[in-house]
Motif scaffolding. Sequence first.
Motif, PDB file in Angstrom:
ATOM      1  N   ALA A 180      46.841  40.521  42.091  1.00  0.00           N
ATOM      2  CA  ALA A 180      45.926  41.668  42.052  1.00  0.00           C
ATOM      3  C   ALA A 180      46.480  42.871  42.811  1.00  0.00           C
ATOM      4  O   ALA A 180      46.025  44.000  42.593  1.00  0.00           O
ATOM      5  CB  ALA A 180      44.562  41.272  42.612  1.00  0.00           C
ATOM      6  N   ARG A 225      42.067  36.633  35.593  1.00  0.00           N
ATOM      7  CA  ARG A 225      41.175  37.585  36.287  1.00  0.00           C
ATOM      8  C   ARG A 225      41.966  38.437  37.277  1.00  0.00           C
ATOM      9  O   ARG A 225      41.740  39.643  37.397  1.00  0.00           O
ATOM     10  CB  ARG A 225      40.055  36.823  37.000  1.00  0.00           C
ATOM     11  N   HIS A 226      42.885  37.821  38.005  1.00  0.00           N
ATOM     12  CA  HIS A 226      43.705  38.578  38.955  1.00  0.00           C
ATOM     13  C   HIS A 226      44.582  39.588  38.223  1.00  0.00           C
ATOM     14  O   HIS A 226      44.752  40.719  38.693  1.00  0.00           O
ATOM     15  CB  HIS A 226      44.577  37.625  39.776  1.00  0.00           C
ATOM     16  N   ARG A 229      42.597  42.647  37.101  1.00  0.00           N
ATOM     17  CA  ARG A 229      42.226  43.553  38.202  1.00  0.00           C
ATOM     18  C   ARG A 229      43.320  44.593  38.460  1.00  0.00           C
ATOM     19  O   ARG A 229      43.052  45.628  39.076  1.00  0.00           O
ATOM     20  CB  ARG A 229      41.948  42.756  39.477  1.00  0.00           C
TER      21      ARG A 229
END
Length: 599
Positions: A180, A225-226, A229
């Motif tokens: 991220a 998800r990371h 981001r």
Amino acid sequence: MRTSIATVSLSGSLTEKLTAASRAGFDGVEIFENDLLASPLSPEEIRDRCADLGLSIDLYQPMRDIEAVPPDEFARNLRRAERKFQLMRRLGADTVLVCSSVSPLAVDDDVLAARQLRQLAELAQEFGIRVAYEALAWGRHVSTYDHAWRIVEQADHPALGTCLDSFHILARGSDPKGIADLPGEKIFFLQLADAPLLAMDVLQWSRHHRCFPGQGGFDVAGLLRHVLRTGYDGPLSLEVFNDVFRQAEAGPTAVDARRSLLVLQESVGVASLPAPVVPTGVAFAELVTPDAEPLAALLGALGFARTARHRGKPVDLWQQGEARILVNTGPADRRHGTALAALGLESPDPAGAARRAEALLAPVLPRRRAPQDVPLDAVAAPDGTELFFCATNRPELPNWLTDFEGLEHHPAEAANAQRIDHLALTQPWHHFDEAALFHHSVLGLRAQQSVDVADPYGLLRSRAVTNADGSVRIALTVGAAPTDDTVHAQHIALATDDVVAAARRFREAGGHLLPIPANYYDDLAARFDLTEEELATYRELGILYDRDEHGVFRHCYTHTVGRAFFELVQRDGGYRGYGAPNAPVRLAAQHAAGGVTAG
């Protein structure tokens, strides 16, 4: 988001792979170098073929052993790279994958690696090409994504970025949280793969056992998800090396791959699909047979009564308690005999379940239906089993039972079974992981841990999927002996409150139970504190026994008719399994009994 797949993930020629990817709905492909080298098509013809299929060429891969090498070796690498960049211009690909070096000539020198990668990027930029540097999990000196990023950052060239690969990151146990912090514009490409959790050499693990997201044990969704981001807006691409996929037909594999990406995108909130509609029970199991007589005798001995016949089709309804068996003498192939062909699943929203299935690429089945017949939505599971979404005896929805006309029948004095406890569906060897993902993603069933069972002729693998209360249980199995008839037999397990009484009634009615070797009961006496009377009863009737932390399981089997047989099961105290410790004995007994019959 755009989706892509590496051609190495599919079997066949490059043309076959491209066609399969397009038909499955992918937006682009990664062209693996070996696929191009083996193709009779020129790079220009491949470019045009992809354009005709609506596919972009998102990545050409891989270039290996480029960086951190002596000057003369690097000069040779640059000459090689220039030829590849010329080829990529003809191909219409603008991003190349460069894997971290595994060459014995490579040295542990990040400064040198950064300098040489910068020179490579300068050359690539002249051809309008970007270089995506990826850390191989077995790289000689660079094996983690954060190390690869430090070198890219130090090189500081606009045509040089990093490629993230979920397998290389998660197989090493690296913490993906640091992703991220990377600038999204410097993540040039993202490759996704899952894998079962295995204790083995990471190179062999990678080359033979990767699978599509949702089919293994990695948290691919957490990693994605990371990545999101960071602002990454490139394609989600699958790069899966798998021995099974390399031998399976490309079309179904591509559909399975695309389905895995749809579910992955749904899980991270970047795709909207119809919500899962979890089935609440089994409405019926349908057996097709070329000869109803042996099956009718078996069902009658089990306590079923033929209660109704379809108005317009050669289908009879046999019923006992809440257990319903349809016997269809229409489409059966005499060569294969009796087989389990379809399941009716009780659904709180049949139309919603069908929408979910269609959105996840399940084949919607056309149905020959008379005007007065109840419309039933049906899709095909990966093994070809037809799945019908039903609403039985619910006045607000069409009831499939109204298609049947009642017959006179004499119910059994005492029922042997109350309902269908579970169904065991044998999968083609190359569809096992696909089947588990299908039943989980399309039907919303929970996938349990895979279990390996020793069969006399190989290893049998099984994985159960179930709803929350256990009213729907399906055991998916695949055998290591694909030419053996017994491992292809499927069965219906019937729940009873008293398996001993049910087994006796079945035998008294002329039914034949599968005989179990006496050695099994000698071992049972050693493992469990059972009375001599219990052991004698189990031995007489061929009843098998198991316990878990929740309760006790007693079960026995009928003989096999065609490719189907029945199991009588008694669960006490919340037993959750399927008698897996007894499976090797049952399989050996079925082999000894002759496997399948002609019915």
